[in-house]
Design an enzyme around this catalytic site. Structure first.
Site, PDB file in Angstrom:
ATOM      1  N   ASP A   2       0.806  -1.209   0.000  1.00  0.00           N
ATOM      2  CA  ASP A   2       0.000   0.000   0.000  1.00  0.00           C
ATOM      3  C   ASP A   2       0.851   1.277   0.000  1.00  0.00           C
ATOM      4  OD1 ASP A   2      -2.366   1.335  -0.011  1.00  0.00           O
ATOM      5  OD2 ASP A   2      -2.798   1.054   2.114  1.00  0.00           O
ATOM      6  N   HIS A  19       2.934   2.750  -8.873  1.00  0.00           N
ATOM      7  CA  HIS A  19       2.855   1.291  -8.986  1.00  0.00           C
ATOM      8  C   HIS A  19       4.124   0.744  -9.654  1.00  0.00           C
ATOM      9  CE1 HIS A  19      -1.145   1.508  -7.506  1.00  0.00           C
ATOM     10  NE2 HIS A  19      -1.693   1.986  -8.605  1.00  0.00           N
ATOM     11  N   LEU A 113      12.775 -20.002  -2.475  1.00  0.00           N
ATOM     12  CA  LEU A 113      11.762 -19.111  -1.900  1.00  0.00           C
ATOM     13  C   LEU A 113      10.421 -19.427  -2.553  1.00  0.00           C
ATOM     14  CD1 LEU A 113      10.933 -16.473  -0.285  1.00  0.00           C
ATOM     15  CD2 LEU A 113      11.370 -15.231  -2.414  1.00  0.00           C
TER      16      LEU A 113
HETATM   17  C1  FPP Z   1      -1.805  -0.322  -3.468  1.00  0.00           C
HETATM   18  O1  FPP Z   1      -1.364   1.028  -3.336  1.00  0.00           O
HETATM   19  C2  FPP Z   1      -1.056  -1.007  -4.549  1.00  0.00           C
HETATM   20  C3  FPP Z   1      -1.620  -1.619  -5.623  1.00  0.00           C
HETATM   21  C4  FPP Z   1      -3.081  -1.708  -5.819  1.00  0.00           C
HETATM   22  C5  FPP Z   1      -0.766  -2.236  -6.707  1.00  0.00           C
HETATM   23  C6  FPP Z   1       0.444  -3.007  -6.261  1.00  0.00           C
HETATM   24  C7  FPP Z   1       1.211  -3.494  -7.435  1.00  0.00           C
HETATM   25  C8  FPP Z   1       2.549  -3.428  -7.594  1.00  0.00           C
HETATM   26  C9  FPP Z   1       3.463  -2.893  -6.546  1.00  0.00           C
HETATM   27  C10 FPP Z   1       3.176  -3.917  -8.848  1.00  0.00           C
HETATM   28  C11 FPP Z   1       3.995  -5.170  -8.643  1.00  0.00           C
HETATM   29  C12 FPP Z   1       3.407  -6.321  -9.314  1.00  0.00           C
HETATM   30  C13 FPP Z   1       3.567  -7.646  -9.056  1.00  0.00           C
HETATM   31  C14 FPP Z   1       2.886  -8.669  -9.924  1.00  0.00           C
HETATM   32  C15 FPP Z   1       4.385  -8.211  -7.959  1.00  0.00           C
HETATM   33  P1  FPP Z   1      -2.449   2.197  -3.481  1.00  0.00           P
HETATM   34  O2  FPP Z   1      -2.650   2.478  -4.918  1.00  0.00           O
HETATM   35  O3  FPP Z   1      -3.678   1.800  -2.727  1.00  0.00           O
HETATM   36  O4  FPP Z   1      -1.770   3.409  -2.781  1.00  0.00           O
HETATM   37  P2  FPP Z   1      -2.528   4.615  -2.060  1.00  0.00           P
HETATM   38  O5  FPP Z   1      -3.211   4.023  -0.851  1.00  0.00           O
HETATM   39  O6  FPP Z   1      -1.428   5.546  -1.696  1.00  0.00           O
HETATM   40  O7  FPP Z   1      -3.501   5.203  -3.035  1.00  0.00           O
END
Ligand code: FPP
Length: 224
Positions: A2, A19, A113
């Site tokens: 997050d 992301h 892993l």
């Molecule tokens: C949540 O942060 C994050 C996500 C919904 C996407 C996570 C994906 C990645 C890190 C890409 C990596 C991919 C793989 C397959 C390992 P948010 O958007 O909710 O953040 P916010 O709360 O600040 O809005």
């Protein structure tokens, strides 16, 4: 994982930029696991609730997942990582599903892993889908309803065969479970860190592990 959106917004960039930066941290954290004694790692990449985001963010994330798999396949396999995806494949793009299947197949015998990636995952959805599977077995006469226990039920979850998590880390200062591994985390320790996921380095991960290592776990029993 997050905090990607906030990390990007704080830099005046689109959420997808966050992301992308988060994706780079996945590699760093995965690579740090063997040195930290971590044998199983599960990352929450996309929840069943994340479909409510804007169509451009959702499709951007799906593209990112495909690119991530394409780019990381060789390194994951070379490093002995066994990859498994949990979550519902319903609603996922056919191309992505094919890549997920291929990565699982390629890495299935690796044992350095065990990396589990949760995509279109929700704990309640997983429990509901497991219940459907159980009901089908009972209706077909292959399973006696009276023999179902918490342990045998776990065999119908997406995580069948994986140990329950010892530690759940939530980044970005939110102190919620948000539908992550609801069944499996019954006795997990929780670590809530302020760090936004794109800043979650191997050092922050190591700090979380050492904080966890100092805790006493009783699993409902009395010690001392
Ligand atoms: C949540 O942060 C994050 C996500 C919904 C996407 C996570 C994906 C990645 C890190 C890409 C990596 C991919 C793989 C397959 C390992 P948010 O958007 O909710 O953040 P916010 O709360 O600040 O809005």
């Amino acid at each position: 994982m997050d905090g990607n959106g906030r990390w990007a917004t704080a830099r005046g960039k689109q959420r997808l930029f966050g992301h992308q930066a988060g994706g780079a941290r996945v590699r760093e954290v995965v690579e740090s696991c063997p040195g930290l004694g971590v044998k199983y790692l599960t990352v929450f990449a996309f929840s069943t609730e994340n479909w409510k985001r804007s169509p451009s963010e959702v499709s951007g994330l799906m593209t990112l997942f495909r690119r991530y798999i394409a780019k990381e396949t060789k390194a994951l396999d070379d490093n002995g990582v066994c990859v498994r995806f949990i979550g519902s494949r319903e609603r996922l793009d056919g191309r992505l599903i094919t890549m997920m299947d291929q990565l699982e197949e390629l890495t299935k015998d690796n044992d350095v892993l065990y990396l589990t990636v949760a995509i279109n995952y929700g704990g309640r959805d997983e429990i509901a889908r497991a219940t459907q599977r159980v009901a089908i077995e009972v209706a077909a006469g292959r399973l006696d309803a009276a023999t179902i226990t918490a342990e045998t039920f776990g065999n119908y979850l997406d995580t069948a065969g994986l140990p329950d998590p010892d530690l759940v880390i939530r980044t970005s200062g939110e102190a919620r479970v948000s539908n992550f591994l609801l069944w499996q985390s019954a006795y997990s320790e929780f670590e809530f860190v302020q760090t936004l996921w794109p800043d979650f380095s191997a050092e922050v991960f190591a700090d979380c592990i050492s904080s966890f290592a100092g805790r006493e776990r009783r699993f409902g029993a009395v010690t001392g």
